[in-house]
Design a protein around this motif. Structure first.
Motif, PDB file in Angstrom:
ATOM      1  N   PHE A  85       0.780  -1.139  -0.184  1.00  0.00           N
ATOM      2  CA  PHE A  85       0.000  -0.139   0.076  1.00  0.00           C
ATOM      3  C   PHE A  85       1.032   1.198  -0.045  1.00  0.00           C
ATOM      4  O   PHE A  85       2.026   1.137   0.289  1.00  0.00           O
ATOM      5  CB  PHE A  85      -0.959   0.046   1.195  1.00  0.00           C
ATOM      6  CG  PHE A  85      -1.984  -1.286   1.305  1.00  0.00           C
ATOM      7  CD1 PHE A  85      -3.250  -1.137   0.787  1.00  0.00           C
ATOM      8  CD2 PHE A  85      -1.360  -2.364   1.770  1.00  0.00           C
ATOM      9  CE1 PHE A  85      -4.318  -2.128   0.921  1.00  0.00           C
ATOM     10  CE2 PHE A  85      -2.365  -3.481   1.765  1.00  0.00           C
ATOM     11  CZ  PHE A  85      -3.771  -3.175   1.193  1.00  0.00           C
ATOM     12  N   ALA A  86       0.507   2.500  -0.084  1.00  0.00           N
ATOM     13  CA  ALA A  86       1.075   3.756  -0.101  1.00  0.00           C
ATOM     14  C   ALA A  86       1.683   3.792   1.244  1.00  0.00           C
ATOM     15  O   ALA A  86       2.916   4.481   1.190  1.00  0.00           O
ATOM     16  CB  ALA A  86       0.123   4.809  -0.516  1.00  0.00           C
ATOM     17  N   ASP A  87       1.113   3.431   2.333  1.00  0.00           N
ATOM     18  CA  ASP A  87       1.751   3.776   3.635  1.00  0.00           C
ATOM     19  C   ASP A  87       2.157   2.609   4.308  1.00  0.00           C
ATOM     20  O   ASP A  87       2.454   2.688   5.587  1.00  0.00           O
ATOM     21  CB  ASP A  87       0.665   4.672   4.287  1.00  0.00           C
ATOM     22  CG  ASP A  87      -0.498   4.076   4.687  1.00  0.00           C
ATOM     23  OD1 ASP A  87      -0.821   2.882   3.945  1.00  0.00           O
ATOM     24  OD2 ASP A  87      -1.391   4.540   5.288  1.00  0.00           O
ATOM     25  N   ARG A  88       2.039   1.162   3.879  1.00  0.00           N
ATOM     26  CA  ARG A  88       2.112   0.065   4.589  1.00  0.00           C
ATOM     27  C   ARG A  88       2.313  -1.080   3.632  1.00  0.00           C
ATOM     28  O   ARG A  88       2.020  -1.190   2.674  1.00  0.00           O
ATOM     29  CB  ARG A  88       1.141  -0.214   5.716  1.00  0.00           C
ATOM     30  CG  ARG A  88      -0.216  -0.473   4.962  1.00  0.00           C
ATOM     31  CD  ARG A  88      -1.562  -0.503   5.954  1.00  0.00           C
ATOM     32  NE  ARG A  88      -2.632  -0.952   5.438  1.00  0.00           N
ATOM     33  CZ  ARG A  88      -3.418  -0.379   4.541  1.00  0.00           C
ATOM     34  NH1 ARG A  88      -2.937   0.953   4.042  1.00  0.00           N
ATOM     35  NH2 ARG A  88      -4.531  -0.571   4.130  1.00  0.00           N
ATOM     36  N   ARG A  89       2.695  -2.320   4.617  1.00  0.00           N
ATOM     37  CA  ARG A  89       2.819  -3.364   3.752  1.00  0.00           C
ATOM     38  C   ARG A  89       2.495  -4.654   4.695  1.00  0.00           C
ATOM     39  O   ARG A  89       2.643  -4.386   5.916  1.00  0.00           O
ATOM     40  CB  ARG A  89       4.216  -3.665   3.367  1.00  0.00           C
ATOM     41  CG  ARG A  89       4.603  -5.027   2.595  1.00  0.00           C
ATOM     42  CD  ARG A  89       6.012  -5.286   2.097  1.00  0.00           C
ATOM     43  NE  ARG A  89       6.675  -6.039   3.323  1.00  0.00           N
ATOM     44  CZ  ARG A  89       7.804  -6.285   3.487  1.00  0.00           C
ATOM     45  NH1 ARG A  89       8.555  -5.588   2.759  1.00  0.00           N
ATOM     46  NH2 ARG A  89       8.549  -7.118   4.147  1.00  0.00           N
ATOM     47  N   LEU A  90       1.684  -5.372   3.905  1.00  0.00           N
ATOM     48  CA  LEU A  90       0.999  -6.655   4.776  1.00  0.00           C
ATOM     49  C   LEU A  90       1.533  -7.910   4.059  1.00  0.00           C
ATOM     50  O   LEU A  90       1.606  -7.979   2.634  1.00  0.00           O
ATOM     51  CB  LEU A  90      -0.483  -6.667   4.534  1.00  0.00           C
ATOM     52  CG  LEU A  90      -1.361  -5.554   5.164  1.00  0.00           C
ATOM     53  CD1 LEU A  90      -2.811  -5.512   4.821  1.00  0.00           C
ATOM     54  CD2 LEU A  90      -1.028  -5.195   6.536  1.00  0.00           C
ATOM     55  N   ASN A 114      11.954   7.959   4.616  1.00  0.00           N
ATOM     56  CA  ASN A 114      10.770   7.054   5.170  1.00  0.00           C
ATOM     57  C   ASN A 114      10.905   5.588   4.857  1.00  0.00           C
ATOM     58  O   ASN A 114      10.978   5.191   3.749  1.00  0.00           O
ATOM     59  CB  ASN A 114       9.419   7.707   4.520  1.00  0.00           C
ATOM     60  CG  ASN A 114       8.089   7.122   5.401  1.00  0.00           C
ATOM     61  OD1 ASN A 114       8.368   6.562   6.390  1.00  0.00           O
ATOM     62  ND2 ASN A 114       7.135   7.304   4.740  1.00  0.00           N
ATOM     63  N   HIS A 115      11.047   4.835   5.777  1.00  0.00           N
ATOM     64  CA  HIS A 115      11.227   3.201   5.550  1.00  0.00           C
ATOM     65  C   HIS A 115      10.074   2.673   6.409  1.00  0.00           C
ATOM     66  O   HIS A 115       9.207   3.095   7.169  1.00  0.00           O
ATOM     67  CB  HIS A 115      12.606   2.691   6.297  1.00  0.00           C
ATOM     68  CG  HIS A 115      13.747   3.401   5.190  1.00  0.00           C
ATOM     69  ND1 HIS A 115      14.349   4.516   5.668  1.00  0.00           N
ATOM     70  CD2 HIS A 115      14.433   2.807   4.115  1.00  0.00           C
ATOM     71  CE1 HIS A 115      15.474   4.612   4.585  1.00  0.00           C
ATOM     72  NE2 HIS A 115      15.270   3.673   3.838  1.00  0.00           N
ATOM     73  N   LEU A 116       9.901   1.279   6.100  1.00  0.00           N
ATOM     74  CA  LEU A 116       8.981   0.508   6.666  1.00  0.00           C
ATOM     75  C   LEU A 116       9.607  -0.021   8.033  1.00  0.00           C
ATOM     76  O   LEU A 116      10.624  -0.793   8.239  1.00  0.00           O
ATOM     77  CB  LEU A 116       8.520  -0.700   5.726  1.00  0.00           C
ATOM     78  CG  LEU A 116       7.956  -0.381   4.657  1.00  0.00           C
ATOM     79  CD1 LEU A 116       7.640  -1.681   3.743  1.00  0.00           C
ATOM     80  CD2 LEU A 116       6.496   0.249   4.817  1.00  0.00           C
ATOM     81  N   ALA A 117       8.661   0.092   9.011  1.00  0.00           N
ATOM     82  CA  ALA A 117       8.716  -0.461  10.542  1.00  0.00           C
ATOM     83  C   ALA A 117       7.822  -1.447  10.655  1.00  0.00           C
ATOM     84  O   ALA A 117       6.783  -1.260  10.523  1.00  0.00           O
ATOM     85  CB  ALA A 117       8.721   0.847  11.629  1.00  0.00           C
ATOM     86  N   GLU A 118       8.418  -2.895  11.106  1.00  0.00           N
ATOM     87  CA  GLU A 118       7.439  -3.997  11.505  1.00  0.00           C
ATOM     88  C   GLU A 118       6.501  -3.642  12.574  1.00  0.00           C
ATOM     89  O   GLU A 118       6.969  -3.057  13.737  1.00  0.00           O
ATOM     90  CB  GLU A 118       8.452  -4.902  11.720  1.00  0.00           C
ATOM     91  CG  GLU A 118       7.341  -6.200  11.619  1.00  0.00           C
ATOM     92  CD  GLU A 118       8.033  -7.600  11.408  1.00  0.00           C
ATOM     93  OE1 GLU A 118       7.341  -8.614  11.589  1.00  0.00           O
ATOM     94  OE2 GLU A 118       9.398  -7.716  11.639  1.00  0.00           O
ATOM     95  N   ASN A 119       5.253  -3.429  12.354  1.00  0.00           N
ATOM     96  CA  ASN A 119       4.379  -3.738  13.387  1.00  0.00           C
ATOM     97  C   ASN A 119       4.136  -4.968  14.298  1.00  0.00           C
ATOM     98  O   ASN A 119       4.034  -4.781  15.462  1.00  0.00           O
ATOM     99  CB  ASN A 119       2.897  -3.306  12.966  1.00  0.00           C
ATOM    100  CG  ASN A 119       2.620  -2.246  11.921  1.00  0.00           C
ATOM    101  OD1 ASN A 119       3.354  -1.315  12.685  1.00  0.00           O
ATOM    102  ND2 ASN A 119       1.804  -2.126  11.004  1.00  0.00           N
ATOM    103  N   GLY A 120       4.877  -5.817  13.846  1.00  0.00           N
ATOM    104  CA  GLY A 120       4.726  -7.330  14.375  1.00  0.00           C
ATOM    105  C   GLY A 120       3.934  -8.080  13.596  1.00  0.00           C
ATOM    106  O   GLY A 120       3.720  -8.040  12.447  1.00  0.00           O
ATOM    107  N   GLY A 121       3.835  -9.216  14.176  1.00  0.00           N
ATOM    108  CA  GLY A 121       3.140 -10.638  13.286  1.00  0.00           C
ATOM    109  C   GLY A 121       2.519 -11.601  14.043  1.00  0.00           C
ATOM    110  O   GLY A 121       2.832 -11.597  15.418  1.00  0.00           O
ATOM    111  N   ALA A 122       1.959 -12.560  13.429  1.00  0.00           N
ATOM    112  CA  ALA A 122       1.476 -13.392  14.197  1.00  0.00           C
ATOM    113  C   ALA A 122       1.474 -15.035  13.391  1.00  0.00           C
ATOM    114  O   ALA A 122       1.625 -14.858  12.405  1.00  0.00           O
ATOM    115  CB  ALA A 122      -0.068 -13.389  14.618  1.00  0.00           C
TER     116      ALA A 122
END
Length: 188
Positions: A85-90, A114-122
């Motif tokens: 996405f423009a502001d995130r990756r899933l 601006n880089h991607l920071a991991e929110n976490g995962g499951a």
């Protein structure tokens, strides 16, 4: 909103793993209108299935593009989907058993970038698969509960996408308009 691009990596064959990916994406994003092979080599065959792993892309009616990367000769199962996405990756890895997300963060690694920071995962652990499927079929047969998933029309559309990917690879990467392709094959 809609993703800017979807990257899918699969092994074990176009008609095996990639077919499930296409079915899932059509449930999420609607009809596919164009298909084109990226292969600059003949469609290869996975040793275990005899089913080609073809690199190709699809464009959905809503403009979303999906790039499929077929990987040969793997000693593990490859079924990964990444939505950009423009502001995130899933990411849905290992067939969705592992899910991760990232968000854009200013100055994370370099000042002014601006880089991607991991929110976490499951990781949901081992998935049974067929036991759940058989349970759902029993519920449908005994109690009339609706079966979720691909219906007959959806299955035919998935097969049309797969056949278009093979045809494009055989024709050196020609762009195939799916509606025209389906109409031509209806007449046969």
């Amino acid at each position: 909103g809609l993703p800017r691009k979807i990257i899918l990596r699969y092994g074990r064959g176009l008609f095996n793993y990639a077919s499930h990916m296409i079915d899932l994406l059509m449930q999420w994003f609607g009809p596919i209108v164009t298909v084109q092979s990226h292969d600059r080599r003949p469609a290869s065959n996975d040793k275990s299935e005899g089913d080609p792993n073809i690199d190709f892309w699809c464009r959905f009616q809503n403009g979303v593009e999906a790039v499929f990367i077929g990987l040969d000769d793997l000693d593990y199962d490859q079924f990964d989907i990444e939505l950009y996405f423009a502001d995130r990756r899933l990411s849905y890895l290992s067939g969705g058993a592992e899910q991760r997300s990232w968000h854009g963060e200013a100055d994370l690694f370099y000042q002014g970038y601006n880089h991607l920071a991991e929110n976490g995962g499951a990781s949901i652990g081992q998935i049974g698969g067929f036991r759940e499927l058989y349970h759902n079929i029993r519920q449908h047969l005994e109690f009339g509960q609706t079966l979720a998933g691909c219906d007959g029309v959806g299955a035919v559309l998935v097969q049309a996408v797969l056949a278009a990917a093979v045809r494009s690879a055989e024709d050196g990467g020609t762009l195939i308009e799916l509606n025209d392709y389906i109409e031509r094959h209806k007449k046969r």
